[in-house]
Design an enzyme around this catalytic site. Sequence first.
Site, PDB file in Angstrom:
ATOM      1  N   SER A   1       3.227  -3.143  -7.410  1.00 50.03           N
ATOM      2  CA  SER A   1       3.786  -2.305  -6.339  1.00 50.03           C
ATOM      3  C   SER A   1       4.602  -3.112  -5.326  1.00 50.03           C
ATOM      4  CB  SER A   1       2.671  -1.553  -5.606  1.00 50.03           C
ATOM      5  OG  SER A   1       1.697  -2.455  -5.124  1.00 50.03           O
TER       6      SER A   1
ATOM      7  N   ASP B   1      -0.897  -2.949   5.271  1.00 50.20           N
ATOM      8  CA  ASP B   1      -2.159  -2.288   4.935  1.00 50.20           C
ATOM      9  C   ASP B   1      -3.140  -3.308   4.343  1.00 50.20           C
ATOM     10  OD1 ASP B   1      -1.057  -2.857   2.518  1.00 50.20           O
ATOM     11  OD2 ASP B   1      -1.016  -0.807   1.763  1.00 50.20           O
TER      12      ASP B   1
ATOM     13  N   HIS C   1       0.167  -4.766   1.110  1.00 47.25           N
ATOM     14  CA  HIS C   1       1.622  -4.618   0.982  1.00 47.25           C
ATOM     15  C   HIS C   1       2.328  -5.198   2.217  1.00 47.25           C
ATOM     16  CE1 HIS C   1      -0.095  -1.558  -1.763  1.00 47.25           C
ATOM     17  NE2 HIS C   1       0.863  -2.006  -2.562  1.00 47.25           N
TER      18      HIS C   1
END
Lengths: 239, 239
Positions: free
Chosen positions: A11, A188, A191
């Site tokens: 991600s 977070d 990320h």
Amino acid sequence: MRPRLVLFGDSITEQSFASGGWGAALANHFGRQADVVLRGLSGYNTRWALKVLDRAMEEAANQSADPAAVTVFFGANDASLPDQQQAHQHVPLDEYQTNLRAICAYFKNRWPAAAIILITPPPIHEPARIRDMYGDNAASRQPERTNEAAGTYAQACIDVAKELDHPVIDIWTKMQQFPDWQTSALCDGLHFTPFGNKILFDEVLKTLEIIGFSQQSLRSDLPLFHEIDPKDPLKALEI
Amino acid sequence: MRPRLVLFGDSITEQSFASGGWGAALANHFGRQADVVLRGLSGYNTRWALKVLDRAMEEAANQSADPAAVTVFFGANDASLPDQQQAHQHVPLDEYQTNLRAICAYFKNRWPAAAIILITPPPIHEPARIRDMYGDNAASRQPERTNEAAGTYAQACIDVAKELDHPVIDIWTKMQQFPDWQTSALCDGLHFTPFGNKILFDEVLKTLEIIGFSQQSLRSDLPLFHEIDPKDPLKALEI
């Protein structure tokens, strides 16, 4: 032939074209010189990545020349703890290294001319992970990832890179050198904020420069505006 | 085959991968579905673009399938006033239209399956242009671009699009519908702020949706994380 940079990862790669992202920053930096090809697979670990590698690269490879470089940025999911909420993303340390070797071997075989740049998993800010996973029900919860585990996987990634003689970016160590990295670089606990993206972008640029890939060394596509003579603009545009 | 979007234009295209840029936002939005190919040429007008078109598209075209769409976004430089500081970028209105037709014909011939999306030049905030060009020596200066001229070229672009039956984004009109567009959407009276980029991004998405190109209609590359069964992750990844 316009060079290509292929970004392969989880991600943190898939989101690298969001506002302030490190992938978009690369595309912008090399806007007149190279194409940046995004191949991010959110949530994937090296086991899953290896399974789909050939399909993931199908169109990225559909070119007459090898990419100049490919970034391999996995481990954040592999390092998920085996006994917590994201256990199904966990990959044991030994297998993580075996998978990284196999991914590198694939690229070396498919694109012999491409530099393979490994990137370690980033550091983890555990309280933010607990909040992200459990929200208001966070009391007495454990994080699904720890900074210590991420560090172990980061070292394992570095070891594979050294063994295979590939450049490696130790973003786990680098990021923790910045003040308040827990919140300035991570949004977070995992990320990246725009500042965290900037840290990685700078490291990727430095690594690319070491392998001879930089704004200075690359040809620019077509005459730049300042190279066009106002008195005879078309002259610079002739073949 | 993973679809491609080719962005062809001047500096507002070349800078579209800067932080908050409309090009990067497209790459992010379609991150698992399409590749965005950046072909921005800062300072170029349609005359220069036409001259280099074949070379600019050389590697963008070096693929087995046509791109799904190409954006053609010129006119901001063509509309520079013929008697001011950037006179050498000026292209007469008639020739601007002729050049746009030729650019569209090139794409139609080379990539018959690609949708050609025209984008008009944006509005101009003249006081900011004077500041940008002349700084502190701005007294009694004239801007090198006017909003009126940009509007004339925008209408000419729309007319060509209608004549050729291509979709067109009238960003000149659209942007001026937003409060304080002069400073909220433009950073120097010509180029876009992140908010201005967002306005164009939204318009491009809407136009792509009309031609059947959207997150909903496109296949995603490889299983998404939420489609992977935690109890049997590899199952979703089988071919």
